[in-house]
Scaffold this motif. Sequence first.
Motif, PDB file in Angstrom:
ATOM      1  N   VAL A   1       3.132  -1.142   8.822  1.00 10.56           N
ATOM      2  CA  VAL A   1       2.809   0.085   8.093  1.00 10.56           C
ATOM      3  C   VAL A   1       3.991   0.548   7.255  1.00 10.56           C
ATOM      4  CG1 VAL A   1       1.981   2.474   8.402  1.00 10.56           C
ATOM      5  CG2 VAL A   1       1.203   0.680   9.937  1.00 10.56           C
ATOM      6  N   ILE A   2       5.146  -0.070   7.423  1.00  6.12           N
ATOM      7  CA  ILE A   2       6.338   0.286   6.656  1.00  6.12           C
ATOM      8  C   ILE A   2       6.272  -0.433   5.320  1.00  6.12           C
ATOM      9  CG2 ILE A   2       8.853   0.268   6.643  1.00  6.12           C
ATOM     10  CD1 ILE A   2       8.732   0.203   9.715  1.00  6.12           C
ATOM     11  N   GLN A   3       5.980   0.315   4.264  1.00  6.43           N
ATOM     12  CA  GLN A   3       5.729  -0.253   2.942  1.00  6.43           C
ATOM     13  C   GLN A   3       6.431   0.573   1.859  1.00  6.43           C
ATOM     14  OE1 GLN A   3       4.094  -3.015   2.375  1.00  6.43           O
ATOM     15  NE2 GLN A   3       3.158  -3.384   4.383  1.00  6.43           N
TER      16      GLN A   3
ATOM     17  N   VAL B   1       6.808   2.693  -1.721  1.00  8.80           N
ATOM     18  CA  VAL B   1       5.976   3.727  -2.334  1.00  8.80           C
ATOM     19  C   VAL B   1       4.928   3.118  -3.254  1.00  8.80           C
ATOM     20  CG1 VAL B   1       6.006   5.665  -3.965  1.00  8.80           C
ATOM     21  CG2 VAL B   1       7.715   5.541  -2.150  1.00  8.80           C
ATOM     22  N   GLU B   2       5.317   2.123  -4.040  1.00 14.93           N
ATOM     23  CA  GLU B   2       4.375   1.544  -4.996  1.00 14.93           C
ATOM     24  C   GLU B   2       3.191   0.877  -4.294  1.00 14.93           C
ATOM     25  OE1 GLU B   2       6.455  -1.224  -7.423  1.00 14.93           O
ATOM     26  OE2 GLU B   2       7.219  -2.419  -5.755  1.00 14.93           O
ATOM     27  N   GLU B   3       3.419   0.300  -3.118  1.00 13.56           N
ATOM     28  CA  GLU B   3       2.328  -0.311  -2.356  1.00 13.56           C
ATOM     29  C   GLU B   3       1.377   0.762  -1.838  1.00 13.56           C
ATOM     30  OE1 GLU B   3       0.041  -3.387  -0.831  1.00 13.56           O
ATOM     31  OE2 GLU B   3       1.803  -3.521  -2.149  1.00 13.56           O
ATOM     32  N   LEU B   4       1.938   1.875  -1.396  1.00  9.84           N
ATOM     33  CA  LEU B   4       1.119   2.993  -0.944  1.00  9.84           C
ATOM     34  C   LEU B   4       0.232   3.502  -2.075  1.00  9.84           C
ATOM     35  CD1 LEU B   4       0.632   5.354   1.248  1.00  9.84           C
ATOM     36  CD2 LEU B   4       2.295   6.607  -0.127  1.00  9.84           C
ATOM     37  N   ILE B   5       0.800   3.665  -3.256  1.00 13.81           N
ATOM     38  CA  ILE B   5       0.049   4.196  -4.396  1.00 13.81           C
ATOM     39  C   ILE B   5      -1.056   3.224  -4.809  1.00 13.81           C
ATOM     40  CG2 ILE B   5       0.202   4.857  -6.830  1.00 13.81           C
ATOM     41  CD1 ILE B   5       3.010   5.872  -6.241  1.00 13.81           C
ATOM     42  N   GLU B   6      -0.732   1.945  -4.866  1.00 14.68           N
ATOM     43  CA  GLU B   6      -1.730   0.961  -5.270  1.00 14.68           C
ATOM     44  C   GLU B   6      -2.904   0.924  -4.293  1.00 14.68           C
ATOM     45  OE1 GLU B   6       0.425  -2.654  -5.655  1.00 14.68           O
ATOM     46  OE2 GLU B   6       1.449  -2.046  -7.517  1.00 14.68           O
ATOM     47  N   GLU B   7      -2.642   1.081  -2.999  1.00 20.52           N
ATOM     48  CA  GLU B   7      -3.713   1.099  -2.000  1.00 20.52           C
ATOM     49  C   GLU B   7      -4.534   2.384  -2.116  1.00 20.52           C
ATOM     50  OE1 GLU B   7      -5.912  -0.739   1.015  1.00 20.52           O
ATOM     51  OE2 GLU B   7      -4.206  -1.550  -0.105  1.00 20.52           O
ATOM     52  N   PHE B   8      -3.849   3.498  -2.339  1.00 19.86           N
ATOM     53  CA  PHE B   8      -4.517   4.798  -2.454  1.00 19.86           C
ATOM     54  C   PHE B   8      -5.357   4.879  -3.729  1.00 19.86           C
ATOM     55  CE2 PHE B   8      -4.129   9.630  -2.830  1.00 19.86           C
ATOM     56  CZ  PHE B   8      -5.028   9.875  -1.794  1.00 19.86           C
ATOM     57  N   CYS B   9      -4.979   4.114  -4.748  1.00 24.21           N
ATOM     58  CA  CYS B   9      -5.718   4.097  -6.020  1.00 24.21           C
ATOM     59  C   CYS B   9      -7.183   3.709  -5.842  1.00 24.21           C
ATOM     60  CB  CYS B   9      -5.070   3.114  -6.998  1.00 24.21           C
ATOM     61  SG  CYS B   9      -3.608   3.732  -7.852  1.00 24.21           S
ATOM     62  N   ARG B  10      -7.486   2.965  -4.805  1.00 22.21           N
ATOM     63  CA  ARG B  10      -8.843   2.454  -4.606  1.00 22.21           C
ATOM     64  C   ARG B  10      -9.862   3.574  -4.411  1.00 22.21           C
ATOM     65  NH1 ARG B  10      -8.147  -2.710  -0.470  1.00 22.21           N
ATOM     66  NH2 ARG B  10      -6.493  -3.799  -1.635  1.00 22.21           N
ATOM     67  N   TYR B  11      -9.396   4.748  -4.062  1.00 25.03           N
ATOM     68  CA  TYR B  11     -10.301   5.850  -3.740  1.00 25.03           C
ATOM     69  C   TYR B  11     -10.434   6.847  -4.880  1.00 25.03           C
ATOM     70  CZ  TYR B  11      -9.763   3.720   0.792  1.00 25.03           C
ATOM     71  OH  TYR B  11      -9.753   2.804   1.813  1.00 25.03           O
TER      72      TYR B  11
ATOM     73  N   TRP C   1       2.849   4.938  25.184  1.00 28.13           N
ATOM     74  CA  TRP C   1       2.291   5.249  23.866  1.00 28.13           C
ATOM     75  C   TRP C   1       2.715   4.204  22.841  1.00 28.13           C
ATOM     76  CZ3 TRP C   1       4.278   5.753  19.014  1.00 28.13           C
ATOM     77  CH2 TRP C   1       3.408   6.262  18.032  1.00 28.13           C
ATOM     78  N   GLU C   2       1.778   3.840  21.963  1.00 27.72           N
ATOM     79  CA  GLU C   2       2.108   3.049  20.785  1.00 27.72           C
ATOM     80  C   GLU C   2       1.092   3.341  19.697  1.00 27.72           C
ATOM     81  OE1 GLU C   2       1.675  -1.202  21.024  1.00 27.72           O
ATOM     82  OE2 GLU C   2       0.337  -1.027  22.759  1.00 27.72           O
ATOM     83  N   ALA C   3       1.458   3.008  18.465  1.00 33.02           N
ATOM     84  CA  ALA C   3       0.599   3.300  17.316  1.00 33.02           C
ATOM     85  C   ALA C   3      -0.677   2.467  17.366  1.00 33.02           C
ATOM     86  CB  ALA C   3       1.357   3.041  16.024  1.00 33.02           C
ATOM     87  N   THR C   4      -1.691   2.960  16.658  1.00 34.87           N
ATOM     88  CA  THR C   4      -3.020   2.344  16.689  1.00 34.87           C
ATOM     89  C   THR C   4      -3.439   1.766  15.343  1.00 34.87           C
ATOM     90  OG1 THR C   4      -3.733   3.865  18.442  1.00 34.87           O
ATOM     91  CG2 THR C   4      -5.464   2.809  17.144  1.00 34.87           C
ATOM     92  N   LEU C   5      -3.174   2.462  14.240  1.00 43.62           N
ATOM     93  CA  LEU C   5      -3.723   2.111  12.934  1.00 43.62           C
ATOM     94  C   LEU C   5      -2.812   1.174  12.157  1.00 43.62           C
ATOM     95  CD1 LEU C   5      -4.967   5.649  11.788  1.00 43.62           C
ATOM     96  CD2 LEU C   5      -6.301   3.837  12.896  1.00 43.62           C
ATOM     97  N   ASP C   6      -3.419   0.251  11.407  1.00 44.61           N
ATOM     98  CA  ASP C   6      -2.657  -0.558  10.466  1.00 44.61           C
ATOM     99  C   ASP C   6      -2.557   0.193   9.131  1.00 44.61           C
ATOM    100  OD1 ASP C   6      -5.162  -0.845   9.231  1.00 44.61           O
ATOM    101  OD2 ASP C   6      -5.499  -2.838  10.076  1.00 44.61           O
ATOM    102  N   PHE C   7      -1.853  -0.402   8.175  1.00 40.06           N
ATOM    103  CA  PHE C   7      -1.599   0.263   6.895  1.00 40.06           C
ATOM    104  C   PHE C   7      -2.889   0.567   6.151  1.00 40.06           C
ATOM    105  CE2 PHE C   7      -0.445  -0.127   2.296  1.00 40.06           C
ATOM    106  CZ  PHE C   7       0.332   1.011   2.211  1.00 40.06           C
ATOM    107  N   GLU C   8      -3.782  -0.423   6.064  1.00 44.03           N
ATOM    108  CA  GLU C   8      -5.012  -0.245   5.311  1.00 44.03           C
ATOM    109  C   GLU C   8      -5.893   0.846   5.931  1.00 44.03           C
ATOM    110  OE1 GLU C   8      -3.744  -3.129   6.201  1.00 44.03           O
ATOM    111  OE2 GLU C   8      -3.143  -3.892   4.226  1.00 44.03           O
TER     112      GLU C   8
END
Length: 363
Positions: A263-265, A267-277, A311-318
């Motif tokens: 999940v550590i990505q 900023v540009e990868e975050l924006i490109e993924e968020f663009c889909r919506y 405890w540990e995280a559950t969700l992947d980046f997508e």
Amino acid sequence: MFSNIYQGRKVLVTGHTGFKGSWLSAWLLELGAEVAGYSIDLPSEPCNFEALKLKNRMLHVEGDVRDPRSLQQTLDDFKPEIVFHLAAQALVRKSYEDPVLTFETNALGSLYMLQAIRECASISAGVFITSDKCYHNSEWLWGYRETDPLGGADPYSASKACAEIIASAYMKSFFTSEDLFVATARAGNVIGGGDWAADRIIPDCARAWSRGESLPIRNPKATRPWQHVLEPLGGYLHLGAHLFNESESARNQAFNFGPHSGVIQPVEELIEEFCRYWKEPKWDVVPPDPNQKESNLLKLNCDKALTLLGWEATLDFESSIRFTGEWYQAYYEQGPEAAAELSLKQIEEYVARARRANLSWTQ
């Protein structure tokens, strides 16, 4: 969930009108808690607290954490059993504009809260939320551990380090033999629906793209752990349950709550993924302000939370981006009621995923 600790309990959340505080309050209500909130104002317009219609479902107290008398009076009147302290000035760039407010709110506010819960006999557990930015950031590649040095080159980070030092002093000086179990929690770069704070990448995208505008991006190569808001909140609730159960392994400790490494990505990868919506997202790279330094790399080692709390995280980046993008879609295309309904569905889906992963807090 959480050993059914929150069912029927009186829980106080400071900063309940904020992004994380409103999600936490909504989750606590779903768990059957009687919730009160203490906050100075509605931090944004729109505001997730209003979108979720929380004012009609919990006790809403307007107050400043820099006012110790008001804070103490609220605790004495409500008599909470568990406290989550989230109230803060949470923006790095604003901390440059108003460093005094930042230190007063984040450091002195934590001090006043620690003293208030010390003097409130009804409280059994307290979780103090700070930030991953409380660490002295050396820009190294591995995750920071709870034993690593604290520090901060900007007022916000330094104020959170101060809050951790104050909490540690109170835990070592006053919370060793009393029937009060306290711990601190560190997380950062939380995303999710309902965040409209200034100078945060996802809210900035949502505001600009909902108006058909282009978004200026300061540092597209900066890498962050983009965890969904439900990830650390699940950690806070799990930690609170451990403290209420008088777990010595959690008492007077600091815990990191961060995502998996995938999940550590940047900023540009975050924006490109968020663009889909969004229908026509646009963004441009602009030079950052040389007088306002921001870290390029910061991540957490969460082995302690896994070992001592399970405890540990559950969700992947997508999935984190999907949860976030679908929420803003619902809000802007169907309205606040649809977004509020989706919030509860996302909590349910998150819990279901955690159960499939056999995480201990889902029991």
